[in-house]
Design a protein around this motif. Structure first.
Motif, short mmCIF file in Angstrom:
data_model
loop_
_atom_site.label_atom_id
_atom_site.label_comp_id
_atom_site.label_asym_id
_atom_site.label_seq_id
_atom_site.Cartn_x
_atom_site.Cartn_y
_atom_site.Cartn_z
N ASP A 336 21.52 55.24 44.09
CA ASP A 336 20.66 54.18 43.56
C ASP A 336 21.45 53.19 42.72
OD1 ASP A 336 17.99 55.03 44.49
OD2 ASP A 336 18.41 56.81 43.29
N ILE A 337 21.09 51.93 42.82
CA ILE A 337 21.78 50.84 42.11
C ILE A 337 20.90 50.39 40.95
CG2 ILE A 337 22.60 48.45 42.33
CD1 ILE A 337 23.07 49.13 45.37
N HIS A 338 21.50 50.30 39.75
CA HIS A 338 20.76 49.87 38.56
C HIS A 338 21.17 48.44 38.19
CE1 HIS A 338 19.50 53.93 38.32
NE2 HIS A 338 20.62 54.42 37.81
N SER A 419 16.04 57.97 25.93
CA SER A 419 15.46 58.96 26.83
C SER A 419 15.78 58.71 28.29
CB SER A 419 13.94 59.01 26.64
OG SER A 419 13.36 57.78 27.06
N ILE A 420 16.15 57.47 28.64
CA ILE A 420 16.38 57.19 30.06
C ILE A 420 17.85 57.36 30.46
CG2 ILE A 420 14.46 55.58 30.09
CD1 ILE A 420 16.42 53.31 30.39
N HIS A 421 18.73 57.76 29.52
CA HIS A 421 20.14 57.97 29.86
C HIS A 421 20.30 58.96 31.01
CE1 HIS A 421 22.05 56.50 25.82
NE2 HIS A 421 21.24 55.62 26.37
N ARG A 476 25.72 52.17 32.12
CA ARG A 476 25.08 52.85 33.26
C ARG A 476 24.54 51.87 34.29
NH1 ARG A 476 25.13 56.55 29.31
NH2 ARG A 476 24.99 58.74 29.88
N PHE A 477 24.56 50.58 33.97
CA PHE A 477 24.10 49.59 34.95
C PHE A 477 25.25 49.20 35.88
CE2 PHE A 477 20.83 48.98 31.68
CZ PHE A 477 19.68 48.92 32.47
N ASP A 478 24.96 49.14 37.17
CA ASP A 478 25.98 48.76 38.16
C ASP A 478 26.29 47.27 38.07
OD1 ASP A 478 26.36 51.29 39.87
OD2 ASP A 478 24.20 51.07 39.78
N LEU A 479 25.27 46.46 37.84
CA LEU A 479 25.45 45.01 37.71
C LEU A 479 24.62 44.51 36.54
CD1 LEU A 479 25.19 43.76 41.43
CD2 LEU A 479 27.27 43.94 40.07
#
Length: 697
Positions: A336-338, A419-421, A476-479
């Motif tokens: 999955d891409i974030h 919490s979303i890490h 943690r975000f790809d872009l």
């Protein structure tokens, strides 16, 4: 013989006939094989496909839907007779057999269940949002008739096919001696029990009409159906609609609807619930041959939004996603891409997010302002009636296999954002509260948008100073895209003309590809297309990674010291995911140089806008991973080392002395030193013992 009894016998006989004689398309006796498999696996439930029963005996299938309670008992008895004829001891050991029906023709929406469905067999789809612990339900009570001359023990209800429904009613007459006097004592240890569990099944987010609350219904599971699913799972349930009183007293005229499940099917595969017909597949394959398919898909996202081509392309790649991998040792690499959009107000960030939600086959839209940690992940809730604790799934769990969209990301409280890490990297949600320890799937892509710290993005400040987000979440975000409201006369003119055209003639702004077809196109690609990296693509990505790091290394050697790190292995994995998604857009089985080049282009755009060190004009990924550039970290380190030296023979060093020492010895600007002191003090590396006097922590 009464007509009713003869009808019952005929239903049982007809079902036996179906089990013995039904053949599938290959000529195999399908249910004879299933009965043998059931016995070999020591089970007492037989799965029946409703279309098979309907084709074999339409009257029997329709009677099952209209009067399921009685007919399912007859079907169970018929199955027991067949098993008994082959293995009497097995039939006696199991006692009661169940028929589990799958695949009814009509699926009823949860919000459309009405009183008219009571007593009927229906099929519903939804998401499990709550799950209560397993309890034991008494189905046959054992009573002792405590009267002189009797003292008999007996099952109640006494009829073989009758079971306790809502509550235990004491007998008034002893079925053994036939007398009414005396005391009837319940013997709990000798009564019959089955496992019982209650779930709450909620409508799927994509099925909820706009502006309305999602509806839910209680579902009761018994026997081998308990614990077959968990919160967040998408399920198809076939069951009987029942009514139970809602009031405290038995005189209450109000009843609530619940479903007593006959079968539960968990959607194991992502987006399994959306079917693709042969006609759809032909359209999809024909569409994939179009040389402009990528451009058409990108332009179908946010049709009325002017510009933002890179952002729309990133959303398109996110919809298709990379390929998740599972190593032999159990290690999982996410596919999955974030994405994160940070930008000025009024640049259509929220509109883009809404467009993505409409195009995505499965999406859950939330706002950071109105979301808590429990609402995003999962929580343990106490039932006010029973005092039990149960799990309740949050937005990321409900978005499993789809897109989790979080608007106003910067408005979230820091403790909620943390919490979303786990969900973003490990793609699971771990819960350990009130004695409940669980791990739920959250295999969702995260699309988030937020505003800069000061309202408008300041290009003279590094990215971390423009946002309130910590580096632990940014990394943690790809872009990450910075969306600025730049003023340019020609662009402003085109933008104004576009907006005016949308308002005056909005009907002509139709997407290149129909949204429903695009959804199925995305599902088809995610389900069937698994492209592999070619050697050319591998060489290109490898060369980019090594060259970018090598150029920074050679620059550091010339300066005679360390250097900023421009890219890490985490960004390398992101490039691979983007290249895989780019290949999936055109349904290719190979990832070519073209796909790798586009993934690298988007990554360079991301690194140069977000990871650029303004002072040295070099790419430094540390800005995202640590929140400070290499030069800032170097000054912070100098502050701590200098303070240690100055406080060797005294309790603390004055602020002015510390600043002067670093400015004079290192030739660093005074404001940069003061800024570094503030940062290390905020991080707890130095302590202010008294006003403007510091010592190392």
């Amino acid at each position: 013989m009464s007509k009713e009894l003869s009808q019952q016998i005929s239903y049982g006989d007809k079902f036996k006939d179906f089990l013995r004689n039904y053949r599938d398309s290959t000529g195999i006796f399908k249910y004879v094989e299933r009965i043998h498999r059931m016995m070999n696996m020591d089970m007492s439930s037989l799965n029946i496909d409703y279309p098979d029963l309907y084709r074999y005996n339409t009257t029997l299938a329709e009677a099952l839907v209209d009067n399921p309670d009685d007919i399912l008992i007859q079907f169970g008895d018929a199955l027991k007779d067949l098993v008994s004829s082959e293995d009497p001891s097995y039939a006696e050991k199991k006692g009661k057999f169940h028929i589990r029906v799958y695949g009814l023709f009509d699926t009823i929406k949860i919000r459309e269940i009405r009183t008219s469905h009571a007593g009927k067999l229906i099929q519903v789809e939804g998401i499990i949002t709550r799950m209560h612990p397993i309890r034991s339900k008494m189905i046959k009570a054992t009573f002792r008739h405590e009267k002189e001359g009797c003292n008999a023990e007996f099952y109640w209800p006494s009829e073989e096919n009758e079971y306790i429904e809502d509550k235990i009613e004491k007998p008034t007459i002893c079925p053994v001696c036939g007398e009414a006097g005396g005391k009837f004592t319940l013997i709990k240890g000798k009564s019959l029990y089955i496992d019982w569990q209650e779930l709450t099944v909620q409508e799927k987010p994509e099925d909820v009409p706009g502006g309305q609350m999602p509806r839910s219904t209680p579902v009761q599971l018994i026997d081998d159906l308990v614990d077959i699913a968990r919160p967040g799972d998408r399920v198809t349930i076939v069951g009987v609609v029942k009514l139970q009183q809602t009031g405290v007293t038995s005189l209450s005229p109000l009843f609530e609807i619940y479903i007593e499940a006959n079968s539960v099917k968990v959607s194991e595969k992502v987006l399994e619930e959306i079917s693709i017909t042969r006609e759809d597949e032909e359209k999809i394959l024909e569409l994939s041959k179009d040389p402009w398919i990528r451009e058409k898909i990108i332009s179908s996202i946010g049709t009325t939004i002017y510009g933002h081509w890179d952002l729309k392309e990133a959303i398109a790649l996110q919809l298709f996603g990379g390929i998740p991998k599972q190593a032999a040792d159990g290690t999982r690499i996410r596919g999955d891409i974030h994405l994160l959009f940070v930008g000025d107000p009024g640049v259509a960030k929220s509109q883009l997010l809404q467009s993505a939600a409409r195009v995505a086959p499965r999406a859950v839209f939330t706002s950071g302002k109105g979301s808590t940690a429990a609402g995003l992940t999962a929580t343990v809730v106490k039932d006010s009636r029973t005092g039990e604790y149960y799990l309740e799934a949050g937005a990321l769990v409900l978005a499993d296999g789809g897109l989790a969209i979080i608007d106003e990301f910067d408005k979230m409280r820091p403790e909620d954002r943390v919490s979303i890490h786990e969900a973003m990297e490990q793609q699971t949600i771990s819960i350990s509260k009130a004695g409940i320890v669980a791990r739920l799937n959250a295999r969702a892509s995260v699309l988030a948008a937020g505003n800069p710290k000061w309202g408008m993005y300041d290009i003279n400040k590094p990215f971390p100073d423009n946002v309130t987000l910590p580096p632990t979440i940014l990394s943690r975000f790809d872009l990450i895209f910075v969306v600025r409201d730049e003023m340019n006369k020609e662009r402003d003119q085109r933008l104004a003309r576009h907006i005016l055209d949308v308002h005056s003639d909005y009907d002509k702004f139709t997407p290149e590809i129909d949204p429903q077809l695009l959804k199925k196109y995305v599902i088809y690609a995610k389900r069937y297309v698994k492209p592999k990296l070619t050697e050319e693509a591998k060489d290109l990505i490898e060369s980019f990674f090594v060259t970018l790091r090598g150029s920074a290394l050679s620059a550091g050697n010339q300066e005679g010291g360390q250097t900023p790190v421009p890219i890490t292995a985490r960004q390398l994995e992101a490039i691979v995911r983007l290249a895989e998604a780019h290949a999936k857009v055109s349904l290719k089985n190979e990832i070519t140089e073209e796909d790798a080049e586009e993934a690298i282009r988007l990554t360079i755009s991301f690194l140069t806008s977000v990871g650029l060190d303004i002072e040295s004009n070099t790419i430094d990924i540390g800005i995202i991973t640590t929140g400070s550039s290499y030069h800032s970290r170097r000054i912070m380190s100098l502050v701590v080392d200098t303070l240690k030296r100055l406080t060797e023979d005294k309790p603390c060093a004055k602020l002015d002395d510390l600043v002067d020492e670093i400015v004079n010895t290192q030739k660093i600007q005074k404001d940069k030193v003061i800024e570094a002191i503030q940062k290390v003090h905020k991080e707890g590396l130095i302590i202010e013992t008294r006003n403007n006097c510091f010592k190392p922590a």
